[in-house]
Design a protein around this motif. Structure first.
Motif, PDB file in Angstrom:
ATOM      1  N   PHE A 159       0.854  -1.187   0.000  1.00 44.33           N
ATOM      2  CA  PHE A 159       0.000   0.000   0.000  1.00 44.33           C
ATOM      3  C   PHE A 159       0.885   1.230   0.000  1.00 44.33           C
ATOM      4  CE2 PHE A 159      -2.233   3.543   1.841  1.00 44.33           C
ATOM      5  CZ  PHE A 159      -3.522   3.452   1.330  1.00 44.33           C
ATOM      6  N   GLN A 160       0.713   2.069  -1.004  1.00 44.20           N
ATOM      7  CA  GLN A 160       1.407   3.350  -1.065  1.00 44.20           C
ATOM      8  C   GLN A 160       0.350   4.438  -1.132  1.00 44.20           C
ATOM      9  OE1 GLN A 160       3.940   3.064  -4.486  1.00 44.20           O
ATOM     10  NE2 GLN A 160       5.499   1.855  -3.429  1.00 44.20           N
ATOM     11  N   GLY A 161       0.379   5.349  -0.212  1.00 46.11           N
ATOM     12  CA  GLY A 161      -0.639   6.389  -0.190  1.00 46.11           C
ATOM     13  C   GLY A 161      -0.255   7.497   0.733  1.00 46.11           C
ATOM     14  N   GLY A 162      -1.237   8.302   1.091  1.00 41.56           N
ATOM     15  CA  GLY A 162      -0.968   9.418   1.965  1.00 41.56           C
ATOM     16  C   GLY A 162      -2.049  10.463   1.877  1.00 41.56           C
ATOM     17  N   ALA A 163      -1.688  11.716   2.145  1.00 37.87           N
ATOM     18  CA  ALA A 163      -2.677  12.792   2.158  1.00 37.87           C
ATOM     19  C   ALA A 163      -1.989  14.124   1.951  1.00 37.87           C
ATOM     20  CB  ALA A 163      -3.428  12.806   3.489  1.00 37.87           C
ATOM     21  N   SER A 164      -2.739  15.072   1.378  1.00 38.11           N
ATOM     22  CA  SER A 164      -2.312  16.464   1.306  1.00 38.11           C
ATOM     23  C   SER A 164      -3.215  17.277   2.226  1.00 38.11           C
ATOM     24  CB  SER A 164      -2.421  16.988  -0.132  1.00 38.11           C
ATOM     25  OG  SER A 164      -1.579  16.260  -1.000  1.00 38.11           O
ATOM     26  N   TYR A 165      -2.661  18.264   2.911  1.00 38.99           N
ATOM     27  CA  TYR A 165      -3.474  19.059   3.826  1.00 38.99           C
ATOM     28  C   TYR A 165      -2.926  20.483   3.896  1.00 38.99           C
ATOM     29  CZ  TYR A 165       0.334  18.417   7.205  1.00 38.99           C
ATOM     30  OH  TYR A 165       1.558  18.408   7.823  1.00 38.99           O
ATOM     31  N   LYS A 166      -3.736  21.367   4.438  1.00 33.55           N
ATOM     32  CA  LYS A 166      -3.326  22.729   4.744  1.00 33.55           C
ATOM     33  C   LYS A 166      -3.797  23.058   6.152  1.00 33.55           C
ATOM     34  CE  LYS A 166      -3.268  24.416  -0.011  1.00 33.55           C
ATOM     35  NZ  LYS A 166      -3.871  25.342  -1.008  1.00 33.55           N
ATOM     36  N   ARG A 167      -2.988  23.843   6.846  1.00 35.53           N
ATOM     37  CA  ARG A 167      -3.315  24.204   8.223  1.00 35.53           C
ATOM     38  C   ARG A 167      -2.844  25.619   8.506  1.00 35.53           C
ATOM     39  NH1 ARG A 167       1.130  24.457  11.525  1.00 35.53           N
ATOM     40  NH2 ARG A 167       3.024  23.381  10.815  1.00 35.53           N
ATOM     41  N   GLY A 168      -3.392  26.202   9.563  1.00 32.27           N
ATOM     42  CA  GLY A 168      -2.841  27.453  10.050  1.00 32.27           C
ATOM     43  C   GLY A 168      -1.501  27.206  10.703  1.00 32.27           C
TER      44      GLY A 168
END
Length: 376
Positions: A159-168
């Motif tokens: 399994f190769q995956g992940g996430a993109s996010y933005k934060r203060g």
């Protein structure tokens, strides 16, 4: 399973999701950003179970990362630019992930033991918008799920995956939920896969049934397969005589063919063993007689005895779905070496048939062993 087929990666899934959390972030005035904040280790606390696996339990983890530095490279404040701060998981990366997996998935040790190999686990951030204090980050996962078969690890799925996010810039508390969601996605995908493949994938099955038979069909071509009711004749020796002192020579050998399939949740392995001689590689001089033919027949009998010994060993093997072919191949190669050694010993002790007393002793010895196997 549909995603696996869609992207064409056998045993691999690649997935990313994007999480943007801006509705609650606060833009701090520049005067409030003078000192860099202290970033605490990322805590993977368990709040509830994810689901209850019915086919497996997580037995353990293997840290297979090439880079074992802290997992997160985070933006500490808006003035950091490209200078990132390294932050690890609370308690260390592997300890934290192990505790998390054991916490979100119940462990029923009556099920299949699964080991998770961690090849990559990383969080990398960058300053997205300095004016508004927005940080962009990405989570990278590379996990391998392996079945523990009595201490031998059998690869099942990547399994190769992940996430993109933005934060203060001050919202460090948003990082852990994104990482946990990425890990949860890998667990959910593996769980869906193993539930679908538990009675279909040969590596997951538990029982092996061996069916053994002999190949005796007479193709009336260059190959003569061993048949106790069809002894050799000099007509089977069609090759050109060699330039040596021997009156005759036989090319006798052994082999096997294997076929396997799944039937009612079991692996059926069909093994066909062959004892054969090649006419064109066997020869005789014109003046030979029945005594010489018996000597050559005994070479053929020795090959048959080796096959019977091999079949006996195979029946006693503890074969499992992931290793039956390797084990059978190993014992076949050992039998092949045994056959060559016996043939050489037979010719040496009988002086290639010239020692009548030794030949008679070998005749009795061969007949007794063939009788033990029910061949004659």
């Amino acid at each position: 399973m549909r995603k696996w087929q869609q992207y064409g990666f056998k045993g691999m899934v690649i997935g990313f999701f994007t999480l943007i959390v801006l509705q609650s972030f606060v833009v701090f005035p520049r005067s409030a950003q003078q000192g860099p904040p202290i970033i605490d280790p990322i805590s993977l606390n368990v709040t509830s179970q994810l689901f209850v696996p019915e086919e497996y339990y997580i037995k353990g983890l293997i840290d297979d990362r090439t880079d074992r530095s802290p997992v997160a490279f985070l933006v500490p404040h808006v003035r950091s630019g490209s200078q990132l701060e390294t932050v690890d998981l609370a308690g260390g990366a592997m300890n934290a992930v192990k505790a998390y997996l054991f916490g979100v998935l119940p462990r029923n040790e009556q099920l299949r033991p699964i080991v998770v190999r961690i090849k990559d686990l990383k969080i990398v951030e960058s300053l997205h918008d300095a004016g508004n204090g927005v940080v962009a980050g990405e989570v990278f996962l590379d996990f391998s799920f392996e079945l523990d078969r009595d201490g031998e690890l059998v690869h099942l799925l990547d399994f190769q995956g992940g996430a993109s996010y933005k934060r203060g810039v001050r919202q460090f508390y948003l990082i852990a939920p994104v990482l946990k969601r990425s890990i949860n996605n890998s667990l959910k995908y593996f769980n869906d896969w193993i539930e679908n493949e538990s009675d279909k994938d040969i590596k997951l099955l538990r029982d092996v049934t061996i069916r053994i038979r002999d190949y005796q069909q007479d193709m009336k071509d260059d190959t003569v397969f061993y048949d106790p009711f069809r002894p050799l004749t000099w007509d089977d020796f069609t090759g050109r005589p060699r330039f040596n002192n021997y009156a005759a020579s036989i090319f006798a050998s052994i082999g096997y063919e294997g076929n396997s399939w799944i039937e009612e949740g079991k692996v059926i392995v069909d093994l066909t063993f062959k004892t054969y001689m090649l006419k064109s590689s066997s020869w005789v001089r014109r003046e030979n007689n029945s005594y010489g033919l018996n000597h050559e027949q005994r070479h053929f009998d020795i090959a048959k005895i080796v096959v019977e010994r091999l079949k006996e060993r195979v029946r006693q093997l503890n074969l499992q779905p992931h290793n039956f072919d390797r084990k059978v191949s190993f014992h076949y190669l050992e039998a092949y070496r045994e056959m060559n050694q016996l043939q050489e010993q037979y010719d040496r002790e009988t002086a290639h048939g010239l020692n009548g007393g030794a030949q008679e002793r070998w005749n009795r010895k061969i007949d007794e062993e063939l009788a033990r196997f029910g061949v004659k």
